[in-house]
Design an enzyme around this catalytic site. Structure first.
Site: not given
Ligand code: NAD
Length: 479
Positions: A284, A378
């Site tokens: 991220c 991103e």
């Molecule tokens: P994602 O939003 O697709 O999924 C993250 C988590 O949320 C997963 O466990 C997923 O199953 C769950 N999820 C998805 N939809 C949901 C819903 N409707 N209700 C409840 N849970 C739900 O993200 P990803 O692809 O796993 O991770 C990548 C993203 O995370 C990137 O955008 C990255 O920048 C961000 N990220 C941010 C940080 C930070 O500290 N700001 C750190 C790491 C990653």
């Protein structure tokens, strides 16, 4: 074949309907484990276990000292099992093992740090001149739902769960569906360390119409801490609002990495490589927009290109490997879809691109205008868009021009400029002449589409507790 089940109420259990999902290793592109695939009924069961452990169990009531000892035992066990935990993340997402081991060490540090922090900041006192004495205590908030992403599976989960536990809460952790293994191993270690059953529950499954959605709508939940995409954050924020509970959102980013012409070029090249190619850019905080001042552009770019091309690409299980495959076939498809936009938007690929399997080699894009998709969206892969600049005001304006505001990096030997630029950047964290270094007492989070709220040190205390003020009258005359 290994099996990773839910951990609910102190037991490893299958899904209520018996369903499982395959756990795919992106390096071999083959299944290496079977994982329980939960649904709303499993989410209910996990919340019920956490609720019972909170309302009737020992954990919230045992006091900081005892919890501190157990959490330190937990961290020690994590260090003993660091290779197992790290290898689970490496198999799940292709993270090079040396980086996964680094994450494992950071994860046990998260547990130790928050245990120590809670012990040392459990109350504040406010002596008053008026013949009163006030103090505040920080009681646990209740049942915490922690939803983590796949890019730092154990590290992100521990960043959320450690402070929640240290402050006496009980937890339901939902790891990302692509990276479930380390969470089950971790929950086993929690039980072995003496964390009572039901205090740390893990439930596997997807987000929408699945476990994630059921957890975020659950009326028995008191806090939601989420890390993931900005779009998902908006959906979870709406679910939390319906139950009027606080939510902490750590979301996406499009980090600006600014190299001024007075920078130490060796240092800037080294960090600019780490900032976008570590973890194959699936970070991220990645410095995915690199701004280089015109006077040093040619020299910097020649060294930067060489350093990117020299990264050791290979099997993520090999300790020498610096750069592994992308985490999944689906994510590979998303990242590679940007390559066709480069030329359309006026840019040029200087080096890199998709290779075999799920690999995309370190990719540097030049000449793309600020409006290009690679400069604004991103990508979450090993793809950096490089832009030139002349003046400080111009680069600050450009750096602040996306909806994100998670972090930025500044490379300069001019102290006044470093302070000025850090102050003017729209970002939750600014690194000067370095990257990725964290002090866990400092606030961590983003502005704009990068998140809501901060975690770390006292900021985590604010989120994971219900502070209470007590004001007492003190009789100044002797009885
Ligand atoms: P994602 O939003 O697709 O999924 C993250 C988590 O949320 C997963 O466990 C997923 O199953 C769950 N999820 C998805 N939809 C949901 C819903 N409707 N209700 C409840 N849970 C739900 O993200 P990803 O692809 O796993 O991770 C990548 C993203 O995370 C990137 O955008 C990255 O920048 C961000 N990220 C941010 C940080 C930070 O500290 N700001 C750190 C790491 C990653």
């Amino acid at each position: 074949m290994e099996l990773f089940q839910h951990v609910i109420g102190g037991s490893e259990v299958p899904s209520i309907d018996g369903q499982t999902m395959p756990d795919i290793d992106p390096y071999t592109q083959e299944q290496w484990a079977d994982v329980a695939l939960g649904g709303p009924a499993d989410a209910d069961k996990a919340v019920a276990a956490a609720r019972d452990a909170f309302d009737n169990g020992l954990w919230p009531r045992m006091g900081f000292d005892k919890r501190h000892k157990i959490l330190h035992a937990f961290a020690d066990l994590m260090d003993e099992h660091a290779h197992e935990l790290a290898m689970a993340d490496t198999r799940d997402m292709g993270k090079p093992i040396t980086q996964a081991l680094h994450d494992a060490a950071r994860s046990s540090w998260n547990v130790r740090f928050f245990a120590d922090h809670a012990l040392m900041s459990m109350a504040d006192t406010y002596p008053m001149d008026s013949g009163h004495h006030a103090y505040s205590t920080y009681g646990p908030a209740g049942v915490v739902v922690a939803i983590s992403p796949w890019n730092f599976p154990l590290m992100m989960s521990s960043w959320k769960v450690a402070p929640a536990l240290a402050w006496g809460n009980t937890v339901v952790l939902k790891p990302a569906e692509d990276t479930p293994a380390s969470a089950t191993i971790w929950a086993r270690l929690a039980l072995e360390a003496g964390i009572p059953p039901g205090v740390l529950n893990v439930v596997h499954g997807f987000g929408p119409d699945s476990v994630g959605e059921a957890l975020t709508h659950h009326p028995d939940v008191d806090r939601i801490t989420f890390t993931g995409e900005s779009g998902t954050g908006k959906i979870i924020s709406a679910a939390a609002a319906a139950n009027l509970i606080p939510v902490s959102l750590e979301l996406g980013g499009k980090g600006a990495n600014i190299v001024f012409d007075d920078a130490d070029i060796d240092n800037a090249v080294n960090w600019a490589v780490q900032a976008i190619f570590r973890n194959a850019g699936q970070v991220c905080l990645a410095g995915s927009r690199l701004f280089v001042q015109n006077r040093i552009y040619d020299e910097f770019m020649s060294r930067y290109k060489t350093a990117a091309e020299n990264m050791l690409v290979g099997d993520p299980k090999d300790p020498k490997t610096e750069f592994g495959p992308l985490a999944s076939a689906e994510h590979h498809k998303k990242v590679t879809s940007y390559f066709s936009t480069v030329k359309e938007d006026g840019g040029r690929i200087l080096t890199g691109g998709p290779t075999e399997g799920l690999y995309v080699s370190p990719t540097i894009i030049v000449d793309a205008p600020a409006s290009a998709r690679v400069c604004r969206e991103e990508i979450f892969g090993p793809v950096v868009a490089v832009q030139r600049f002349d003046s400080e005001s111009e680069v600050v304006r450009e750096a602040n021009s996306t909806p994100y505001g998670l972090n930025a990096m500044v490379f300069t030997e001019n102290l006044s400029r470093a302070h000025r630029v850090a102050e003017n950047l729209k970002a939750g964290t600014v690194w000067v002449n370095c990257f990725f270094i964290r002090d866990l007492r400092a606030p961590f989070g983003g502005v704009g589409d990068s998140g809501v709220g901060r975690e770390g040190g006292n900021f985590s205390r604010e989120f994971f507790t219900e502070p209470k003020a007590v004001v007492m009258q003190i009789n100044r005359k002797e009885d």
